[in-house]
Write a protein that holds these residues in place. Structure first.
Motif, short mmCIF file in Angstrom:
data_model
loop_
_atom_site.label_atom_id
_atom_site.label_comp_id
_atom_site.label_asym_id
_atom_site.label_seq_id
_atom_site.Cartn_x
_atom_site.Cartn_y
_atom_site.Cartn_z
N MET A 1 -33.42 -3.57 2.74
CA MET A 1 -33.24 -4.86 1.94
C MET A 1 -31.89 -4.81 1.63
SD MET A 1 -34.42 -5.58 -1.92
CE MET A 1 -36.25 -6.23 -1.49
N GLU A 29 -34.75 -10.23 3.02
CA GLU A 29 -35.02 -9.61 1.76
C GLU A 29 -33.97 -9.02 1.07
OE1 GLU A 29 -38.12 -6.72 2.21
OE2 GLU A 29 -39.70 -8.02 2.39
N LYS A 73 -38.93 -13.22 -1.28
CA LYS A 73 -37.90 -12.32 -0.55
C LYS A 73 -36.78 -11.76 -1.33
CE LYS A 73 -39.29 -13.63 4.06
NZ LYS A 73 -39.93 -12.60 4.48
#
Length: 271
Positions: A1, A29, A73
């Motif tokens: 992420m 993300e 996300k």
């Protein structure tokens, strides 16, 4: 992420930077760290300032979700910060290992906000731990098809910066357009650095564009961005080299008024 830092002073330009980042990374993300420097660290009323800042940060996130839609996300970390603006933001970026910082560039009528003008360039100089993306206020979001990278290759382009360019290409499904200004054409170190860079990005790039200086380096780059329909300009920040000339006194005004695409600035990281 990915971790993306977006400083805000709740002005239009800082909101536009946040909006642009949310659209650009809509399929990635991400955690957006939205930081507001609400007061200095020695202010006796700093707790009150932090509460008020948090309320505005909450409203800012609600506005963003309303404008771009709910995105599972994306996560948001809202941070009121009591600090010097540039140093505090830079330390936050380093401490929390941000992958990118996104800031807004000023409009002509907005000359008094904290993140504008020379303060924006101070952020570029202070934030050395991650790339910085400067987003002009007066642009609408559009798909990034072409990312221009320009350098004189006096220094090697680091592996980290090549990875950043490739990351942006993958996120936006973009093509890198290498552009160089014809100077010291026969200098061996520059040619070697260029060749290594072009080989590293070959899968994501077009043929290199070489241009002579016809009206100063800045105007040459700006003309190239316009004629080649470039969607994002990218350079490496060398504190005592070509780039300093590009953002130096007088040139920043030209950037603010003429560069109408986002400007991705890569840190001078070692190989």
């Amino acid at each position: 992420m990915s971790k993306i830092l977006v400083p805000t002073d709740f002005s239009n330009n800082s909101y536009n930077a946040l909006y642009y980042a949310a659209r650009l990374f809509q399929n990635k993300e991400c955690t957006f760290h939205i930081v507001n420097v609400c007061t200095g660290e020695n202010n006796p009323d700093r707790e009150k300032a932090k509460i008020e800042s948090m309320q505005e940060l909450e409203a800012l996130v609600h506005r963003l979700v309303r404008d771009v839609g709910e995105n599972t996300k994306h996560a948001f970390k809202k941070v009121p910060l009591c600090s010097d603006m540039t140093v505090g933001v830079a330390k936050y970026a380093q401490k929390h290992q941000m992958d990118l910082t996104v800031i807004g560039n000023k409009a002509k009528e907005e000359i008094k906000h904290i993140l504008l003008g020379n303060n924006a360039m101070q952020l570029v100089r202070e934030i050395t731990s991650c790339p910085v993306l400067i987003v002009p206020l007066e642009i609408d979001f559009k798909k990034v098809d072409k990312i221009a990278f320009t350098s004189n290759y006096a220094n090697p382009i680091s592996h980290d910066n090549i990875k950043t360019l490739q990351f942006f290409c993958n996120v936006a499904d973009s093509l890198i357009v290498p552009m160089s200004i014809e100077e010291n054409k026969d200098a061996d170190p520059e040619e070697k650095n260029k060749a290594n860079f072009l080989e590293a990005i070959a899968k994501n790039s077009s043929k290199e564009v070489e241009l002579p200086v016809f009206d100063g380096k800045v105007n040459t780059i700006l003309e190239f961005v316009d004629l080649w329909n470039i969607d994002m300009l990218c350079m490496v920040y060398y504190p005592h080299h070509f780039f300093l000339e590009f953002i130096g006194k007088g040139i920043i005004k030209e950037l603010n008024t003429k560069l109408n695409v986002p400007f991705l600035i890569l840190p001078n990281t070692p190989n």
